[in-house]
Design an enzyme around this catalytic site. Structure first.
Site, PDB file in Angstrom:
ATOM      1  N   HIS A 195       2.496   2.023  -6.622  1.00 39.49           N
ATOM      2  CA  HIS A 195       3.632   3.137  -6.365  1.00 39.49           C
ATOM      3  C   HIS A 195       3.751   3.651  -4.953  1.00 39.49           C
ATOM      4  O   HIS A 195       4.754   3.923  -4.773  1.00 39.49           O
ATOM      5  CB  HIS A 195       3.119   4.325  -7.515  1.00 39.49           C
ATOM      6  CG  HIS A 195       3.314   3.988  -8.780  1.00 39.49           C
ATOM      7  ND1 HIS A 195       2.121   3.498  -9.441  1.00 39.49           N
ATOM      8  CD2 HIS A 195       4.222   4.188  -9.653  1.00 39.49           C
ATOM      9  CE1 HIS A 195       2.249   3.298 -10.789  1.00 39.49           C
ATOM     10  NE2 HIS A 195       3.526   3.636 -10.930  1.00 39.49           N
ATOM     11  N   ASP A 206       7.678  -5.011 -12.830  1.00 36.62           N
ATOM     12  CA  ASP A 206       7.200  -3.628 -12.852  1.00 36.62           C
ATOM     13  C   ASP A 206       8.444  -3.037 -12.165  1.00 36.62           C
ATOM     14  O   ASP A 206       9.342  -3.634 -11.681  1.00 36.62           O
ATOM     15  CB  ASP A 206       5.932  -3.474 -12.154  1.00 36.62           C
ATOM     16  CG  ASP A 206       5.168  -2.288 -12.538  1.00 36.62           C
ATOM     17  OD1 ASP A 206       5.783  -1.467 -13.226  1.00 36.62           O
ATOM     18  OD2 ASP A 206       4.015  -2.128 -12.298  1.00 36.62           O
TER      19      ASP A 206
END
Length: 603
Positions: free
Chosen positions: A252, A325
């Site tokens: 992230h 993702d």
């Protein structure tokens, strides 16, 4: 902590004989009645804009499709240029929507089912042969990643299931979860996690993985794929290919590099994905990680033709939908601009593009790439055909709407909640009981329950209430990431009690925010009182390595109410701990093993 590749290699040597690769290419899935005709006819009648819209999956703000709150209207307008969830679907001809609590989509079974139905109506518009129903998704991994709120069944997560060592329990958890999701219109849970967590310092996977043994992870991954798909009739998504288990970087916020050799990848990371494909998994999610042994270019797997088309489709024989993702994560945005990432992902072999940071920019970039010839419409058609096939197999072509009243009866049904208890009980792992403190007698004692807490689940209060129900005088005193003043006050209070139970959550990890180290100082202060202390890790089992002097240490792997109930009953000898560590716990410097894989006490 250091990467525990050496530990992983020992595990691989022990289990490698059972982790044989699948043949080079899996068989095509059998034709469903009417599938080919509907897919072909629908595709033929779609415009290029409709086809490109099918490639995107994103969030929308609001609990109501047409009448969201003023704040959600403003959020949609800022993100998408329109105000309501229904308008987002219509404006972009979206193929999929992903629900989150932070986007205010998930409140109650009736509300979720109604939102799903209204979004489906927006997708279908006035009908016609080019109209396509939505695929609605969410991250219902269970454990520490729960999107559906109570009364939904809240099972322990993957590492807890790994501690129980039961494929049947893993399948039951997936099947019940899938049935509840399907009842409210969610057909694509982003689960299970197929990553093998061989790195104790992994900040993003950890307990979301079934464990550190590739064979165990493969077995439970296959069981959950079967539970979701054959049991519940929803689309399972195995993630994150080619394997996110050996990194100390969070994708992230940074770009992880997995330095496994090709042989190590085959032995450690590949088996769960091979097993998922054997089980017929409909979708696989990519990882934003660099694996030089599979692709030396430095591109993350999401953007790598060698990894997606070469390894996943070519070598492993996967024929289903590849979903990226989230494209708003830092790891996939480091080398290329936001307008290039979706184009490169499609060129690499991805089908669904999840949550680009600017949906309009991403959509227009794909359209321009087709116009310029960088992408062909035939390539777009390949992905759309896979997506349409998936939707037909979900029954969306025939019946995209759900019965909201039926959803209320299904979600949190008594038999589902009973299944939660049955699955949770065998997961509790007792790691230390050096002084023989446990189990505790039922007695009129004074107990302080303190440490990490969250308002969503109130584990501190749940444990204290369990002690009170058994005759103790229990005080709940949350001390989440406590200051030095709170630590001192809590220790002073503990000195006046007969027993302290302290919950810790990721106490080992001080890389994200230094106050997490305050959990270590809190436990040290409590031990310094000389009174008995029971430490409970409500997430990562690795915390014990950073808590010297602890005599009694248990791991629940999550902080759901069911996990806390199991804990209290075990502490009072109403059930015996049966979980065994599905990972190895090393010393803080990684030089030795503190508690081996498979360790677990009982009484």
């Amino acid at each position: 902590m250091k990467t525990r590749l050496a530990i992983a290699s020992v595990l691989v040597a022990a289990v490698g004989a059972t982790a044989a690769p699948v043949p080079g290419r899996a068989a095509d899935p059998p034709e469903r009645s009417g599938e080919h005709g509907w897919v072909t006819s629908t595709l033929r009648h779609m415009s290029l804009e409709q086809k490109v819209g099918q490639l995107f999956a994103t969030y929308v703000y609001g609990a109501d499709a047409t009448e969201p709150s003023a704040a959600d209207r403003a959020a949609n307008l800022a993100a998408f240029g329109v105000e309501t969830p229904a308008e987002v679907v219509e404006e972009f001809a979206l193929g999929a929507v992903c629900y989150f609590s932070w986007s205010h989509n998930l409140d109650s079974p009736r509300q979720i089912a109604t939102l799903s139905n209204d979004l489906q109506r927006a997708a279908l518009g006035h009908g016609g042969k080019g109209a396509v129903p939505l695929l609605i998704s969410t991250d219902q991994e269970q454990g520490v990643v729960l999107r559906m709120p109570a009364p939904a069944a809240q099972f322990p997560g993957s590492m807890a299931l790994g501690a129980a060592r039961s494929p049947q329990a893993a399948r039951i958890a997936a099947e019940v979860t899938g049935r509840e999701l399907r009842a409210v219109g969610i057909r694509q849970p982003y689960a299970p996690i197929a990553d093998v967590n061989v790195n104790p310092a992994n900040p993003v996977i950890g307990v979301r993985s079934f464990g550190a043994d590739p064979t165990l992870v493969a077995e439970l991954t296959g069981a959950q794929v079967t539970g979701f798909q054959a049991g519940a009739g929803v689309t399972s998504v195995a993630k994150h290919f080619p394997g996110h288990g050996d990194t100390a970087t969070d994708s992230h916020t940074g770009l992880p590099v997995i330095n496994h050799s090709r042989a190590e990848w085959d032995q450690i990371d590949a088996p769960p994905f091979r097993q998922a494909i054997r089980a017929g998994v409909d979708s696989i999610m990519t990882a934003h990680i660099v694996v030089p042994a599979l692709d030396p270019s430095g591109d993350p797997a999401t953007l790598s033709p060698r990894i997606l088309n070469g390894v996943l489709r070519g070598e492993l024989g996967f024929r289903g939908v590849i979903i990226t993702d989230a494209l708003n994560m830092a790891a996939v945005r480091q080398r290329y601009g936001d307008e290039r990432v979706p184009v490169l992902a499609l060129k690499a072999g991805a089908d669904q593009l999840l949550m680009p940071p600017d949906l309009r920019l991403a959509r227009d970039a794909v359209l321009r790439a087709v116009s310029s010839g960088e992408l062909t419409e035939r390539r777009i058609d390949e992905s759309v055909r896979r997506i349409l096939t998936l939707k037909h197999r979900q029954g969306l072509a025939r019946s995209p709407l759900v019965d909201a009243e039926k959803a209320v009866r299904i979600v949190g049904a008594p038999e589902h909640l009973a299944a939660v208890t049955r699955v949770t009980d065998p997961t509790l792992t007792a790691v230390r009981n050096d002084a023989g403190l446990l189990p505790l007698p039922r007695t009129d004692r004074s107990v302080l329950v303190t440490g990490w807490n969250t308002a969503a689940f109130t584990p501190i209060e749940t444990v204290a209430a369990g002690f009170t129900a058994r005759g103790a005088r229990a005080t709940a005193r949350p001390a989440t990431l406590p200051s030095d003043a709170v630590i001192a006050a809590t220790a002073a209070e503990a000195a006046g009690h007969d027993l302290t139970v302290v919950l810790v959550n990721k106490a080992w990890d001080t890389t994200i925010t230094d106050p997490r180290a305050s959990q270590q100082r809190l436990v040290a202060a409590l031990l310094g009182t000389g009174k008995p202390v029971v430490v409970v890790a409500v997430r990562d089992p690795y915390d014990v390595a950073y808590l010297p002097g602890v005599d009694a240490y248990l791991v629940t792997y999550s902080y759901t109410r069911a996990a806390m109930d199991t804990l209290v009953r075990a502490l009072h000898d109403e059930l015996s701990p049966r979980g065994r560590l599905p990972v190895t716990i090393p010393t803080p410097d990684g030089s030795a093993v503190l508690h081996p894989y498979g360790h677990g006490l009982t009484w």
